[in-house]
Design an enzyme around this catalytic site. Structure first.
Site, PDB file in Angstrom:
ATOM      1  N   TYR A  75      -1.479  -0.650  11.023  1.00  0.00           N
ATOM      2  CA  TYR A  75      -1.744  -1.304   9.724  1.00  0.00           C
ATOM      3  C   TYR A  75      -0.582  -1.074   8.766  1.00  0.00           C
ATOM      4  O   TYR A  75      -0.006  -2.017   8.212  1.00  0.00           O
ATOM      5  CB  TYR A  75      -3.055  -0.782   9.116  1.00  0.00           C
ATOM      6  CG  TYR A  75      -3.169  -1.047   7.623  1.00  0.00           C
ATOM      7  CD1 TYR A  75      -3.293  -2.354   7.140  1.00  0.00           C
ATOM      8  CD2 TYR A  75      -3.136  -0.003   6.693  1.00  0.00           C
ATOM      9  CE1 TYR A  75      -3.384  -2.603   5.768  1.00  0.00           C
ATOM     10  CE2 TYR A  75      -3.229  -0.243   5.328  1.00  0.00           C
ATOM     11  CZ  TYR A  75      -3.351  -1.546   4.868  1.00  0.00           C
ATOM     12  OH  TYR A  75      -3.433  -1.800   3.510  1.00  0.00           O
ATOM     13  N   LYS A 110       2.136  -3.726   7.125  1.00  0.00           N
ATOM     14  CA  LYS A 110       2.328  -3.910   5.684  1.00  0.00           C
ATOM     15  C   LYS A 110       3.790  -3.662   5.305  1.00  0.00           C
ATOM     16  O   LYS A 110       4.346  -4.373   4.466  1.00  0.00           O
ATOM     17  CB  LYS A 110       1.408  -2.971   4.888  1.00  0.00           C
ATOM     18  CG  LYS A 110      -0.067  -3.288   4.969  1.00  0.00           C
ATOM     19  CD  LYS A 110      -0.445  -4.657   4.425  1.00  0.00           C
ATOM     20  CE  LYS A 110      -0.233  -4.798   2.940  1.00  0.00           C
ATOM     21  NZ  LYS A 110      -0.695  -6.130   2.441  1.00  0.00           N
ATOM     22  N   THR A 125       0.824  -1.212   0.000  1.00  0.00           N
ATOM     23  CA  THR A 125       0.000   0.000   0.000  1.00  0.00           C
ATOM     24  C   THR A 125       0.858   1.262   0.000  1.00  0.00           C
ATOM     25  O   THR A 125       1.983   1.247   0.504  1.00  0.00           O
ATOM     26  CB  THR A 125      -0.907  -0.010   1.256  1.00  0.00           C
ATOM     27  OG1 THR A 125      -1.451   1.288   1.460  1.00  0.00           O
ATOM     28  CG2 THR A 125      -0.140  -0.378   2.521  1.00  0.00           C
ATOM     29  N   ASP A 126       0.274   2.330  -0.500  1.00  0.00           N
ATOM     30  CA  ASP A 126       0.982   3.630  -0.455  1.00  0.00           C
ATOM     31  C   ASP A 126       1.162   4.110   0.993  1.00  0.00           C
ATOM     32  O   ASP A 126       1.968   5.005   1.259  1.00  0.00           O
ATOM     33  CB  ASP A 126       0.253   4.693  -1.292  1.00  0.00           C
ATOM     34  CG  ASP A 126      -1.186   4.976  -0.869  1.00  0.00           C
ATOM     35  OD1 ASP A 126      -1.685   4.344   0.095  1.00  0.00           O
ATOM     36  OD2 ASP A 126      -1.825   5.838  -1.511  1.00  0.00           O
ATOM     37  N   GLU A 127       0.421   3.493   1.931  1.00  0.00           N
ATOM     38  CA  GLU A 127       0.506   3.963   3.326  1.00  0.00           C
ATOM     39  C   GLU A 127       1.866   3.664   3.949  1.00  0.00           C
ATOM     40  O   GLU A 127       2.211   4.236   4.979  1.00  0.00           O
ATOM     41  CB  GLU A 127      -0.636   3.356   4.146  1.00  0.00           C
ATOM     42  CG  GLU A 127      -1.971   3.706   3.524  1.00  0.00           C
ATOM     43  CD  GLU A 127      -3.186   3.454   4.388  1.00  0.00           C
ATOM     44  OE1 GLU A 127      -3.068   3.444   5.613  1.00  0.00           O
ATOM     45  OE2 GLU A 127      -4.269   3.284   3.806  1.00  0.00           O
TER      46      GLU A 127
HETATM   47  P1  NAD Z   1     -10.069  -6.863   2.432  1.00  0.00           P
HETATM   48  O1  NAD Z   1     -10.008  -6.643   3.904  1.00  0.00           O
HETATM   49  O2  NAD Z   1     -11.302  -6.546   1.685  1.00  0.00           O
HETATM   50  O3  NAD Z   1      -9.718  -8.384   2.106  1.00  0.00           O
HETATM   51  C1  NAD Z   1      -8.718  -9.098   2.764  1.00  0.00           C
HETATM   52  C2  NAD Z   1      -8.974 -10.584   2.523  1.00  0.00           C
HETATM   53  O4  NAD Z   1      -7.922 -11.326   3.161  1.00  0.00           O
HETATM   54  C3  NAD Z   1     -10.284 -11.079   3.124  1.00  0.00           C
HETATM   55  O5  NAD Z   1     -10.956 -11.899   2.191  1.00  0.00           O
HETATM   56  C4  NAD Z   1      -9.858 -11.890   4.337  1.00  0.00           C
HETATM   57  O6  NAD Z   1     -10.740 -12.954   4.653  1.00  0.00           O
HETATM   58  C5  NAD Z   1      -8.507 -12.401   3.873  1.00  0.00           C
HETATM   59  N1  NAD Z   1      -7.610 -12.731   4.998  1.00  0.00           N
HETATM   60  C6  NAD Z   1      -7.341 -11.961   6.094  1.00  0.00           C
HETATM   61  N2  NAD Z   1      -6.486 -12.613   6.910  1.00  0.00           N
HETATM   62  C7  NAD Z   1      -6.212 -13.793   6.301  1.00  0.00           C
HETATM   63  C8  NAD Z   1      -5.379 -14.882   6.652  1.00  0.00           C
HETATM   64  N3  NAD Z   1      -4.674 -14.889   7.782  1.00  0.00           N
HETATM   65  N4  NAD Z   1      -5.316 -15.922   5.803  1.00  0.00           N
HETATM   66  C9  NAD Z   1      -6.045 -15.942   4.653  1.00  0.00           C
HETATM   67  N5  NAD Z   1      -6.840 -14.939   4.286  1.00  0.00           N
HETATM   68  C10 NAD Z   1      -6.924 -13.875   5.102  1.00  0.00           C
HETATM   69  O7  NAD Z   1      -8.820  -6.064   1.863  1.00  0.00           O
HETATM   70  P2  NAD Z   1      -8.619  -5.346   0.454  1.00  0.00           P
HETATM   71  O8  NAD Z   1      -9.053  -3.941   0.565  1.00  0.00           O
HETATM   72  O9  NAD Z   1      -9.155  -6.205  -0.620  1.00  0.00           O
HETATM   73  O10 NAD Z   1      -7.033  -5.330   0.379  1.00  0.00           O
HETATM   74  C11 NAD Z   1      -6.330  -6.386  -0.286  1.00  0.00           C
HETATM   75  C12 NAD Z   1      -4.849  -6.096  -0.221  1.00  0.00           C
HETATM   76  O11 NAD Z   1      -4.576  -4.846  -0.859  1.00  0.00           O
HETATM   77  C13 NAD Z   1      -4.313  -5.956   1.219  1.00  0.00           C
HETATM   78  O12 NAD Z   1      -3.059  -6.573   1.269  1.00  0.00           O
HETATM   79  C14 NAD Z   1      -4.191  -4.452   1.424  1.00  0.00           C
HETATM   80  O13 NAD Z   1      -3.151  -4.166   2.327  1.00  0.00           O
HETATM   81  C15 NAD Z   1      -3.858  -3.994   0.012  1.00  0.00           C
HETATM   82  N6  NAD Z   1      -4.281  -2.616  -0.308  1.00  0.00           N
HETATM   83  C16 NAD Z   1      -5.577  -2.209  -0.090  1.00  0.00           C
HETATM   84  C17 NAD Z   1      -5.963  -0.915  -0.436  1.00  0.00           C
HETATM   85  C18 NAD Z   1      -7.373  -0.425  -0.220  1.00  0.00           C
HETATM   86  O14 NAD Z   1      -7.632   0.766  -0.404  1.00  0.00           O
HETATM   87  N7  NAD Z   1      -8.324  -1.262   0.128  1.00  0.00           N
HETATM   88  C19 NAD Z   1      -5.028  -0.036  -1.007  1.00  0.00           C
HETATM   89  C20 NAD Z   1      -3.713  -0.492  -1.214  1.00  0.00           C
HETATM   90  C21 NAD Z   1      -3.363  -1.795  -0.885  1.00  0.00           C
HETATM   91  P1  TYD Z   2     -10.240   4.562   4.652  1.00  0.00           P
HETATM   92  O1  TYD Z   2     -11.230   4.184   3.606  1.00  0.00           O
HETATM   93  O2  TYD Z   2     -10.359   3.967   6.003  1.00  0.00           O
HETATM   94  O3  TYD Z   2      -8.807   4.296   4.019  1.00  0.00           O
HETATM   95  P2  TYD Z   2      -7.331   4.690   4.590  1.00  0.00           P
HETATM   96  O4  TYD Z   2      -7.429   4.990   6.024  1.00  0.00           O
HETATM   97  O5  TYD Z   2      -6.625   3.421   4.327  1.00  0.00           O
HETATM   98  O6  TYD Z   2      -6.869   5.840   3.773  1.00  0.00           O
HETATM   99  O7  TYD Z   2     -10.280   6.136   4.838  1.00  0.00           O
HETATM  100  C1  TYD Z   2     -10.036   7.013   3.750  1.00  0.00           C
HETATM  101  C2  TYD Z   2     -10.008   8.403   4.326  1.00  0.00           C
HETATM  102  O8  TYD Z   2     -11.318   8.726   4.806  1.00  0.00           O
HETATM  103  C3  TYD Z   2      -9.067   8.553   5.494  1.00  0.00           C
HETATM  104  O9  TYD Z   2      -8.458   9.851   5.442  1.00  0.00           O
HETATM  105  C4  TYD Z   2      -9.984   8.461   6.703  1.00  0.00           C
HETATM  106  C5  TYD Z   2     -11.289   9.061   6.198  1.00  0.00           C
HETATM  107  N1  TYD Z   2     -12.500   8.522   6.826  1.00  0.00           N
HETATM  108  C6  TYD Z   2     -13.425   9.378   7.425  1.00  0.00           C
HETATM  109  O10 TYD Z   2     -13.247  10.604   7.437  1.00  0.00           O
HETATM  110  N2  TYD Z   2     -14.533   8.833   8.011  1.00  0.00           N
HETATM  111  C7  TYD Z   2     -14.751   7.504   8.037  1.00  0.00           C
HETATM  112  O11 TYD Z   2     -15.777   7.060   8.626  1.00  0.00           O
HETATM  113  C8  TYD Z   2     -13.807   6.635   7.409  1.00  0.00           C
HETATM  114  C9  TYD Z   2     -14.010   5.142   7.391  1.00  0.00           C
HETATM  115  C10 TYD Z   2     -12.701   7.186   6.797  1.00  0.00           C
END
Ligand code: NAD
Ligand code: TYD
Length: 337
Positions: A147, A151, A123-125
């Site tokens: 988190y 990562k 992630t960019d985080e």
């Molecule tokens: P999500 O929470 O929707 O999905 C995560 C999945 O992983 C779920 O299906 C969960 O059941 C599974 N999981 C969790 N722990 C597990 C374990 N121990 N063994 C097997 N499966 C397990 O997450 P997402 O938003 O789809 O993110 C997917 C990936 O992308 C993550 O690695 C996250 O760090 C990365 N990512 C997400 C975002 C975002 O904005 N959502 C942005 C950048 C990177």
């Molecule tokens: P989020 O979707 O949790 O992603 P991330 O924290 O990984 O960036 O949140 C996106 C942005 O929105 C973040 O700056 C936090 C803000 N946010 C709110 O202001 N209210 C909310 O209820 C949530 C879930 C997020």
């Protein structure tokens, strides 16, 4: 080609499976997923993927699922910053367990299975708060939430397997992602589902935090391209090029749903809240990646999906788990707003 997609029943993983099935119809896809609160079998509806229910921290089931696979795409993670901040060791501990230890278990198995590519989805985080400019892949990792730190730890474990054991590791660092099948704890689906029900929209602090947004299928495309064309040992930023203030995203959602701005509540901020993430993604563009979706139409399609797929999200939101989480995260905040 046979690939293992960990966390494939989650949000981005399930969108990735769909993308692979349309772009690479002859690939065989195996999904391993623990089905945590965020993972759902129905996210894989209408896909052909073989499904294994299991934990990436379990070396036996991981070795079985990885057998014969050429590539591993590791999406499995605890993924929500707010949950990583909750003062509950079981919750915060799960981030370290899955996002760090789980990567170690996968790397060990991948080394033994001699996979051709191991793609660590990050992630960019991991770059931390970006005041000015845009993060490039050579920037230091300065994560600021449990988190993001987990990562970053996972990335470093994978990197070490590349250096020490020659595992062909490629890391992707994606922007904030949105689209169908996203669990309604994240900003966009939380605001859309609350607004559909005329509920309060809790914006943390002033709402002037900025994120770069990417549509799930574009993020999936970037990961696929990095996996196929990237160089082992390298990281690739996967950005969308859509930097927006949180507040503006919420206004857009309200407009799309025809709901009033009066639903917005400014609530107590998230601890250690990063003000801005922003990616330079020239490196993956050089591999042929370009986003296919523009932000406005992708946001509209997403909001319409949440309007139409209430059968998907209502059972989640009505469940005890979600209600408990929501109350812990928002009740006091909303009462104080
Ligand atoms: P999500 O929470 O929707 O999905 C995560 C999945 O992983 C779920 O299906 C969960 O059941 C599974 N999981 C969790 N722990 C597990 C374990 N121990 N063994 C097997 N499966 C397990 O997450 P997402 O938003 O789809 O993110 C997917 C990936 O992308 C993550 O690695 C996250 O760090 C990365 N990512 C997400 C975002 C975002 O904005 N959502 C942005 C950048 C990177
Ligand atoms: P989020 O979707 O949790 O992603 P991330 O924290 O990984 O960036 O949140 C996106 C942005 O929105 C973040 O700056 C936090 C803000 N946010 C709110 O202001 N209210 C909310 O209820 C949530 C879930 C997020």
């Amino acid at each position: 080609m046979k690939i293992l997609v960990t966390g494939g029943a989650g949000f981005i993983g399930s969108n990735f499976v769909r993308l692979v099935e349309s772009e690479k119809p002859d690939w065989q896809v195996v999904v391993i997923d623990k089905l945590t609160y965020a993972g759902r079998r129905e996210n894989l509806e209408n896909t052909r993927a073989q499904f294994v229910e299991g934990d990436i921290c379990d070396p036996i089931i991981v070795a079985q699922a990885m057998e014969g696979c050429d590539m591993v795409f590791n999406f499995a993670a605890e993924s929500h910053v707010d949950r990583s901040l909750m003062g509950d060791p079981n919750l915060a501990g799960a981030f370290v367990q899955t996002d760090v230890y789980g990567v170690y278990v996968l790397c060990e198995a991948a080394k033994r299975a001699q996979v051709q590519r191991f793609i660590q989805v990050s992630t960019d985080e991991v770059y931390g708060d970006v005041h000015d400019g845009y993060s490039v892949e050579s920037d230091p990792l300065e994560p600021r939430s449990p988190y993001a730190a987990s990562k970053a730890g996972g990335e470093l474990i994978a990197r070490s397997y590349g250096i020490s054991h020659g595992l062909p590791v490629i890391t992707t660092r994606g922007s904030n992602t949105f689209g169908p099948y996203q669990f309604p704890e994240k900003l966009i689906p939380l605001m859309a589902t609350n607004a559909i029900d005329d509920g309060a929209l809790p914006i943390y602090g002033d709402g002037l935090q900025r994120r770069d947004w990417i549509y799930a299928l574009d993020h999936a495309l970037g990961i696929l391209i990095a996996g196929e064309k990237g160089n082992p040992g390298e990281a690739y930023n996967v950005g969308g090029g859509n930097e927006r203030f949180n507040k503006d995203v919420v206004f857009d959602i309200l407009r799309l749903l025809g709901k009033p701005d009066s639903l917005i509540r400014h609530v107590e901020d998230r601890a250690g809240h990063d003000r801005r993430y922003a990616l330079n993604f020239d490196k993956i563009k050089a591999l042929g990646y370009a986003p296919r979706f523009d932000f406005e139409s992708a946001l509209e399609a997403t909001v319409r999906w949440y309007q139409e797929r209430q059968d998907w999200w209502r059972p989640i939101r009505d469940g005890e788990d979600y209600r408990d989480y929501y109350n812990r995260q928002y009740s006091a905040r909303l009462a104080g707003s």
